[in-house]
Each structure stands twice: as structure tokens, then as C-alpha cells.
Write an enzyme that holds these catalytic residues in place. Structure first.
Site, mmCIF file in Angstrom:
data_model
loop_
_atom_site.group_PDB
_atom_site.id
_atom_site.type_symbol
_atom_site.label_atom_id
_atom_site.label_comp_id
_atom_site.label_asym_id
_atom_site.label_seq_id
_atom_site.Cartn_x
_atom_site.Cartn_y
_atom_site.Cartn_z
ATOM 1 N N LYS A 109 0.812 -1.309 0.131
ATOM 2 C CA LYS A 109 0.090 -0.070 -0.078
ATOM 3 C C LYS A 109 0.881 1.299 0.098
ATOM 4 O O LYS A 109 1.924 1.190 0.568
ATOM 5 C CB LYS A 109 -0.947 -0.064 1.204
ATOM 6 N N SER A 154 -9.327 2.298 2.622
ATOM 7 C CA SER A 154 -8.399 2.883 1.653
ATOM 8 C C SER A 154 -7.241 2.460 1.089
ATOM 9 O O SER A 154 -6.578 2.655 0.229
ATOM 10 C CB SER A 154 -7.834 4.168 2.365
ATOM 11 N N SER A 183 -9.744 0.147 6.888
ATOM 12 C CA SER A 183 -9.190 0.146 5.570
ATOM 13 C C SER A 183 -8.415 -0.892 4.947
ATOM 14 O O SER A 183 -8.198 -1.015 3.909
ATOM 15 C CB SER A 183 -8.414 1.255 5.495
#
Length: 511
Positions: A92, A167, A191
């Protein structure tokens, strides 16, 4: 840092309303410039003793990026024959990979290149994994949907017009599409679990503090988590085995916390489980009856497989989102915005390069923030100016009451379950969508996930089935630091419920 002139001290004294008499300004100017000389000393010492040098690493803009899920691609490996050898991992893009650009989905960080790997990246490389690239995440990670990243929306492999969730949007999409074997995600309000649920994969939010956050862009120190996304529970367990344990640099971690072999623990469960089905998790304001039905049917299949399930009411679960609102908004305003991500007043490893880069960049053009971050800045600044942080203090003190409500239920049951999210993946808003739609779509799904970022309980989302062709997640919650128990339960449930494979959209993507 240039030392201030006398007129600058005079202006600053007036701005701060310090009541310094004109005759004392010269004294204050001399004292201030003398004091600030230590800043130069620290700069020199840091450059000589501590300042890192970034390694030279190859990276590229993605040549093929049909889901919009890659930020940059790499082929980084240590070459060791570790437990993750041969596994391709997406990281990420709020997590530092030294020598590789890190945007965190935001114009406020575009162009930044970290010089030190995050601890979790070092551990993956040491375990033999190949870092395949940086996956797109939402703007400063403050969205539960996949339309706020400044590189463009991330599409769900199950339905290309739908959100992949956020996210950790790119991480989940890449795992679901089979482009990587595993992915790193981050979780402050859900997330990891949100995109896992929307994309039909496994996402595990570890117990708070189990996995070091060192080297990841923070939102709020008390709710920051990193964890794995994978096609199966076994993949998540293998990854967590590598990630867990203290690194001595992250104050989020209690001293002496160590992981275990979570993969081996999956096979140690030799009995049916006592499952508490949390009724409030099915009763959110936007709960879709079809989602509830899929999860209820999954629980029925689990009982048929030999587990014991019964409903349990935890009224405090319905208060969790409001407590999270105060902590995440006031806390993120103080730390992520005003404090330039890292904030101050805690012992641990900071990234001064990132703080300076981001701090300058966002102040140069605050309008570059996403709509959700603008909402945080407005709400948090107003609340802090008028409440002086007292509401944040109350919310943090209420954490103990909220956590105790779950712990009371967990004294009776091995695990708690509920729908990971009250809805299936919604449509990606169009580029010209009104602000209310952009914000609403970004935050509409967090009511079941966010409370466990406040309390820190481990929580894992696994696929429960499909609703109208879209994945539905079942969230499994357990006692703090019993991640092995949560993953073992999730693995047992997965054996009954199965896994999901996203459809092949190659023709549609190439059209």
C-alpha cells in the site's frame, strides 16, 4: 532554518498576544536567536550521525493498469529462501519502500521518495517475498471507497463500475484480480477489511500494536494498524507470521509483544466454536437486507458444520462509530494535518524528510486535499478551537467502556461475528459528482469496522457469499492478541463457506 529578525519577533509576539513590552523586545530577540542555535546543531548532528541514504532501486510507471490499482511497479527481492519466497506482494502506497516514490494517494505527497524501508517491508524482503510494486491508496487514506486517490478511481474486479473499497483500495483489487499473491494494507477505520469485503478476499486487521507501524504514513497514532490481504486465510496467516512482533521503534507496540506461527496455528483447532452473532451489526442505518441475509445464511451453514452460534446484543457497538468520529477527526486534524503526519510528543522513529516535504506541500496548496480530508480539517479545527481537545479526551476514555462491552461477550464466545459492512460495493461516483455524493460514498460503510480500530481488537473479514453478484464479507472478532484464535476461526469458517474468485473482465478491460 534562518534565524528571525527583530521585526519578525515583534510580529510574532503581537500575533501570539504575549504582552511583551517594547523595551523587552530586544532581550527576547537575543534570547530567541540564541535558543534557536540548537536547531542548527541538531541539523549538523543528524546529517553526520543518523541521516540515511536511499538505496538505488528500479521502478516504473505501470505499463498495464486496467483497474487503476498500481501506482508504480517494482521487482524487489532479497533472494533469500524464506517462508514467503516466490510470493509477489503489493505494498500500500502509504508504506515506505526506500528509493521508490510514495504518493499516499495525494497531491500533498506527490514527488516524495523515502530513504528508509518501513519495518514491514524489511520483514517481507527478509522472508523472501518479492515486492511487486506500490498499490494505489486513497488520498491520505481517509476514505472507505476507491474514488478519492488523485491518480484516479480504482475499479472493483467484480464489477468495474463499482468501488473496490478503501483506503487499501489497490491492494485488495490486485489480490482479487490475481495480479499479486499477497498485499499489505493499513486500517484506521476499516481500510483493510472494507476493500477485502467489497472485493471478496481476506483482510485481517491485527490487534493494535502487534504489527509495527514504523515507516507508514500515520493518520492518528491510537488507531493506526497495518496488516495483510490475501486470497485465503492461510495466505493472511503466513504473512502475519512474518509481520508481527516489536521492532523497538513504534510506541504503539507494548514491550515484549511477539507474534507466533499463525499459519501452523490454523490446523490446531480441533472442536466446534462458540460464535456470538452480534445483533447490532445487522442493524445499522444503511444495512441492506440482502447483505444481512447472506451473512445469516453463512452462520446457518457454520452451525450445520458443527459450530454453535447464538445471537448476542452489544448495545455499545452502535456507539462505536460516534466515538471513532471524534478520535479520527480531532486526532487526525492534530496529527495528520497540523502535525504534518507524524505529530510530536512520542518516542519512536520519525521520518523528518517526509514531515518537511508534506508540511510544505500541503500548506502551499491546501485546496489539493481531497473532499474527505477537507471535511476532517474543517470539523477537527472547529472542534479543537471550541472544545480544546476535551471531546477527544472523553472519546478516548470511553474506549475502555466500549472495549469492555466486547470483552464481556468474548468471555462467553470464542469469537464474535457480524457483517463486515452493511452494504455491497456501491457505484464509483462520476468525475463531476457533487461534493455530498463524493463524501457520502467515501464514509457510508464504516459503522461495523471502525469501532475495532478504537478498541484494538483483532478483526478479520472473509467472504460470506454473494449478493446480486457482489461479494459480502463476514467479520470475525476475537480477544486482543488472540490473532491466532481469530485466524483459526476464520480458517475453519472458510472451509465451510469457501473462497471467491472474481470474474474475468479482460475483454471488457481491453475494449
Amino acid at each position: 532554518m534562518e534565524l528571525p529578525s527583530r521585526s519578525e519577533i515583534e510580529s510574532l509576539a503581537a500575533e501570539l498576544r504575549l504582552g511583551i513590552a517594547p523595551g523587552d523586545l530586544e532581550t527576547y530577540h537575543a534570547a530567541t536567536t540564541g535558543l534557536l542555535g540548537s536547531w542548527g546543531t541538531v541539523d549538523d548532528l543528524y546529517a553526520r550521525e543518523v541521516e540515511p541514504t536511499a538505496p538505488r532501486r528500479e521502478w516504473a510507471e505501470p505499463a498495464v493498469n486496467p483497474l487503476g490499482a498500481w501506482y508504480v511497479t517494482t521487482e524487489l527481492t532479497s533472494g533469500v529462501a524464506g517462508p514467503l519466497a516466490g510470493r509477489r506482494v503489493a505494498v500500500k502506497d502509504n508504506i515506505a519502500v526506500a528509493g521508490v516514490p510514495m504518493m499516499n494517494g495525494s497531491e500533498t505527497l506527490r514527488g516524495f521518495v523515502p530513504r528508509v524501508d518501513a519495518t514491514v517491508v524489511t520483514r517481507l524482503l527478509d522472508a523472501g517475498a518479492t515486492i511487486a510494486g506500490k498499490s494505489v491508496c486513497e488520498d491520505l487514506c481517509f476514505s472507505g471507497a476507491s474514488h478519492t486517490a488523485k491518480t484516479g478511481p480504482i475499479r472493483n474486479p467484480w464489477a468495474l463500475d463499482r468501488t473496490s473499497g478503501g483506503s487499501s483500495s489497490g491492494s485488495a483489487a490486485l489480490v482479487a484480480a490475481g495480479e499479486v499473491d499477497l498485499a499489505l494494507g493499513g486500517d484506521q477505520g476499516g481500510s483493510i477489511r472494507i476493500p477485502a469485503s467489497f472485493c471478496g478476499v481476506v483482510g485481517h486487521k491485527p490487534t493494535f500494536g502487534l504489527v509495527p507501524y514504523t515507516g507508514a504514513f500515520p493518520i492518528e497514532q491510537t488507531i493506526d494498524h497495518l496488516g495483510p490481504l490475501a486470497p485465503t486465510v492461510a495466505g493472511a496467516a503466513a504473512m502475519l507470521t512474518v509481520l508481527a512482533g516489536t521492532d523497538g521503534k513504534d510506541p504503539r507496540q507494548p514491550a515484549g509483544i511477539a507474534g507466533t506461527d499463525y499459519l501452523a496455528a490454523l490446523e490446531q483447532l480441533d472442536r466446534g466454536l462458540r460464535i456470538g452473532v452480534v445483533t447490532e451489526g445487522f442493524d445499522q442505518a444503511n444495512s441492506e437486507p440482502a447483505v444481512n441475509a447472506v451473512v445469516s445464511q453463512a452462520v446457518e451453514r457454520l452451525t450445520a458444520a458443527g459450530h454453535a452460534a447464538e445471537e448476542v446484543s452489544i448495545p455499545w457497538h452502535k456507539h462505536g462509530a460516534a466515538i471513532w468520529d471524534v478520535i479520527s477527526v480531532e486526532g487526525a486534524t492534530w496529527q495528520m494535518v497540523q502535525g504534518n503526519a507524524y505529530g510530536l510528543n512520542w518516542k519512536g522513529a520519525y521520518d523528518p524528510d517526509q514531515m518537511a516535504f508534506y508540511g510544505r506541500q500541503w500548506r502551499r496548496d491546501p485546496s489539493a486535499f481531497s473532499e474527505t480530508v477537507k471535511l476532517v480539517a474543517l470539523g477537527g479545527t472547529y472542534a479543537l478551537r471550541n472544545g480544546y481537545g476535551a471531546a477527544y479526551a472523553k472519546a478516548r476514555n470511553l474506549e475502555r467502556v466500549l472495549a469492555a462491552a466486547y470483552d464481556t461477550a468474548l468471555a462467553t464466545y470464542d469469537v464474535l461475528v457480524m457483517p463486515t459492512l452493511p452494504i455491497t460495493a456501491s457505484l464509483i461516483p462520476p468525475a463531476d459528482a457533487p461534493v455530498d455524493e463524493i463524501i457520502g460514498r467515501a464514509l457510508e460503510m464504516v459503522s461495523n469496522t471502525a469501532p475495532f480500530d478504537v478498541t484494538g481488537h483483532p478483526a478479520c473479514s472473509i467472504p460470506a457469499g454473494l449478493s446480486d453478484g457482489l461479494p459480502v464479507g463476514l467479520m470475525v472478532i476475537g480477544k486482543k492478541f488472540d490473532d491466532a484464535g481469530v485466524l483459526s476461526a476464520a480458517h475453519a469458517f472458510e472451509r465451510t463457506l469457501g473462497t471467491l474468485t472474481a470474474p474475468d473482465h479482460q475483454k471488457e478491460l481491453s475494449a
